[in-house]
Scaffold this motif. Sequence first.
Motif, PDB file in Angstrom:
ATOM      1  N   THR A 392      39.130  43.648  45.899  1.00  0.00           N
ATOM      2  CA  THR A 392      37.741  43.536  45.467  1.00  0.00           C
ATOM      3  C   THR A 392      36.963  42.680  46.456  1.00  0.00           C
ATOM      4  N   ASN A 393      35.668  42.989  46.600  1.00  0.00           N
ATOM      5  CA  ASN A 393      34.843  42.344  47.618  1.00  0.00           C
ATOM      6  C   ASN A 393      33.472  41.954  47.073  1.00  0.00           C
ATOM      7  N   ASN A 399      34.590  47.750  47.121  1.00  0.00           N
ATOM      8  CA  ASN A 399      35.988  47.438  46.858  1.00  0.00           C
ATOM      9  C   ASN A 399      36.838  48.409  47.676  1.00  0.00           C
ATOM     10  N   THR A 414      38.555  54.404  50.658  1.00  0.00           N
ATOM     11  CA  THR A 414      37.649  54.037  49.576  1.00  0.00           C
ATOM     12  C   THR A 414      36.608  55.127  49.346  1.00  0.00           C
ATOM     13  N   SER A 423      30.956  50.408  43.296  1.00  0.00           N
ATOM     14  CA  SER A 423      31.265  48.989  43.477  1.00  0.00           C
ATOM     15  C   SER A 423      30.278  48.264  44.383  1.00  0.00           C
ATOM     16  N   GLY A 428      32.932  41.646  43.100  1.00  0.00           N
ATOM     17  CA  GLY A 428      34.186  41.900  42.396  1.00  0.00           C
ATOM     18  C   GLY A 428      35.140  40.720  42.455  1.00  0.00           C
ATOM     19  N   TRP A 429      35.922  40.561  41.378  1.00  0.00           N
ATOM     20  CA  TRP A 429      36.897  39.461  41.273  1.00  0.00           C
ATOM     21  C   TRP A 429      38.254  40.001  40.816  1.00  0.00           C
ATOM     22  N   CYS A 431      41.230  42.156  39.098  1.00  0.00           N
ATOM     23  CA  CYS A 431      41.362  43.608  39.044  1.00  0.00           C
ATOM     24  C   CYS A 431      42.738  43.984  38.513  1.00  0.00           C
ATOM     25  N   CYS A 444      41.900  51.926  37.277  1.00  0.00           N
ATOM     26  CA  CYS A 444      41.433  50.714  37.956  1.00  0.00           C
ATOM     27  C   CYS A 444      40.374  50.002  37.129  1.00  0.00           C
ATOM     28  N   VAL A 446      37.937  46.401  37.187  1.00  0.00           N
ATOM     29  CA  VAL A 446      37.437  45.288  38.001  1.00  0.00           C
ATOM     30  C   VAL A 446      36.408  44.523  37.182  1.00  0.00           C
ATOM     31  N   ASN A 448      33.280  41.805  37.339  1.00  0.00           N
ATOM     32  CA  ASN A 448      32.261  41.442  38.326  1.00  0.00           C
ATOM     33  C   ASN A 448      31.438  40.247  37.861  1.00  0.00           C
TER      34      ASN A 448
END
Length: 698
Positions: A392-393, A399, A414, A423, A428-429, A431, A444, A446, A448
Amino acid sequence: MTRQGPGPDDSARPDRGGRATPRRRRVLVFLSIALGMTVILYVSVGVPQGLRRRSPSPSASATPFRLEPARDIGKTRANPTVPVPPSPFRFAEVARESGITFVHASGMTEAKHFPTAYGSGVAMFDADGDGRMDLYFATATRLPVGNSRTGPNRFYRNLGGGRFVDATERSGLGFQGYCQGLVVGDYDNDGDPDVYLCNYGSNVLYRHDGSGRFVDVTREARVEGGGWSTAGAFLDYDNDGRLDLYVARFGHWKLPDDDRFCGGMKNPARPELEKTRIYCTPRYVRPARHFLYHNNGDGTFTDATERAGVGRSDGRGLGVVAADLNDDGRIDLYVANDTCPNFLFLNRGDGTFEDATDSSGAGYDPAGNVRAGMGVDAEDVDGDDRPDLFVTNYFDEPNALFSNRGGGQFIERTRTSGMMHDSLPWVGWGCALADFDNDGWPDCFVTNGHVDDNLHLFNVANPYAQPALLHHNVGRGRFELATRLAGAYFDADHVGRGVAHGDIDDDGDIDLVVNHKDAPPALLRNDTATRNGWIRVRLVGSRSNRDGIGAVVTVTVGDRTIVRHRKGGASYASAHDPRLLIGIGRAASASSVTIRWPSGQVDRLSDIAAGSDLTIREGPTVPASSPTRPAGTGFEDARRALGNLRSNGGHLPHGGRPDSSIPKPHFRSNSFLWISMAIGILAAIASVIGCNVASVAS
C-alpha cells in the motif's frame, strides 16, 4: 507528356478492358490467405482477455453480483465516479456490541510531531490456549514520552459467542508508552505465543509464562532496539528450529532536534494560518538501520544484522512480511519502506541473505522511482503457486501488486489487476490478501486515511477520513471493486492504520480488525453467504520452529492446487490468526493437503473433507505416499508440473469450482480449430475462383 513505351509499373495495372493481371491475382490470393489465418488464430486462441465476456457463476450465493441486472449497478464511496456491481461480500461492524471499548490515541497535537502521524497496529492470537482468537490493540502517547498519560495497550480475551472481555491487567500486556507495531510468535518453542512491541523508544518483549500471563523479558533477551521501531516479523532464517526476529525502524527523529516546522500560509484574511503546522514529508527524517536478531536458544538474542547481510540504512520501514518468495525452501524477507526502496532479501541458506532489492523488480515502481510503502502482504493471487507481493502507498501512488515470475523476479501488474485507479485517491495502510468468500482466490482489503487532519484549511481537497477498499479476486489475479452493499462500514470514511485478519468467531470465514487512529477500532465480522467449502490448518513444528513459520501448504482440489504460506509479519504493524483458512470452492473435499516444512520435511494427508479443522504436527518421517526428496527438488518439480498443466488449460475456471459442466479453455480452442482452418482455406479458394471468373467475364 505521353509515355511512348511500357513503363516499369505497367505489369501491375489492369488493361483498358479491366482484366486482372497475374500480379493482382497473386496479391488477392495472399490477402485471402492472410484473412483466413487471422480467423484461425482469433478463434483458436480465443477472444482477448480484456474483451472476453465473463460466464456467470453457477453459485448465485457465492457471487450474486454476476446475476444482477445492469440497472442495479451503482456507485460507491470508495470510487464515486465509476459504476460498481453489488459486492459478493457482507461484513458487519460489531466491535462495540462485542464488548471492545478500546480507543486509540496517536499523540497528535497542533505541533504535529512527526511520529504521531502513523498510528498503531493490532494483533490476533490465542493467548490462553482455548482455541479462540484474542485481540490486542496498540496505542501511542504524546511526545516526548512521559509527558502525558494515554493508553495503555489493551488486551481483550475472546469468550466465544461474539463476546470479548478486557483482560489487560490480568494478562500483563498493559504497556504504557508509544507503541506502533505488534509481532507475535513462539520464540521459545514452549507452545505459547510471545509478543514483541515495536515502539518509539525501547522495544519490549513479553514472554508467555504458560499461565496466561506475559512477563517483560526485554533486558534478559537483549532486544531493546531503540530509536523508532515500527513493525517486524518472526522468522527462522537459519533453519535451526528457533524463531529469529526482524525489526523495521523508520528513522532518526527526536525532540527538539528534528522538530521542523512545515506548513504555514500567508493569508491576510486568516493570519493564524501562517503558524498552522502540517506533518513534514518523510524525506526530512534520516532513515535508520533495521535489526535482525538471531535466537540463541537460551532466551537471548544476538544482533546479526550485518553478519546476515541485511544492514541497509536507506529504508524508512513500515511493513514486513517473511515467506519463501522464490520457492527454494528457505524463508525470505520483504520490507515496505516510506519514500525509500522496498527491500527484498533472499535467503542463501547459509545464514546470510542476498540483497535483491535493485534486481528483483519489486524495489521500485516500473519507472525506477521510490514510493511511500506502508502495508505489505504476500500471497498467490493468480494461481501459479508463487506468492505475489502487495504494497500500500500514499495518494497519487497506486497500491502496487508485484507478480512473482519465479527465481526472485517480480513484475508490477497493478494496472492490469484492476486495483490501480481505485487506490490512487487514498493513503493506504494495513492490508490483507485473504480469501473472504472461500472460492480459493485471495481477495484484497486495504484501510485508508490521510496523515493530516487540517489540509482543508489550506484549501487542499484531500480528506483526512477515507473509505476502505475491498476488491474481489474474480480469478487469476483479476480484481473488481466490491464495496457496494458490503456493509455500512464501507459506506463511511475512517482514519485506518493497522489491520489484522483471521477467523474471530470460528465459523469458517475470515474476519477483519482495523485499528483506527484516535478512534475506536472496527471488528468486521464476515457474514458473506456462500456455499464454498474450506479447510483450516494449524501447524505445529518439531524439527522446524513450533509455529511452522516458513511452511508452505498445498491443497489439491481436482486438477487445481491452492498454495498458502505460513508467513511472519504482514499488513501494517499487525499480527494475524496463525491458522491457515484455505477456501476450496464448491468441492466436497480435497484430494490431498501437503505441507513442506522449513526443515525440508514433507507431510501429506489424503481425502480431507470440506469443513475440516486440522492440527498437523511435523512428522518424524515422510509418509510412504510422499516423495522423500529434499525440498526444492522433486517436490518443487511436481508443483511446477502441475502449474504447467494448468497453464495449458487444466486449471479449473470460475473460482476453481470442480464442475465438469464448465468447459476448459483448451477444449474451446481445439473444438474450433478444424472449422477455423476450413474457413480460411475456403476463403482463399473462393478468392482464387472469383479472380479467374472475373478474368473470363472480362
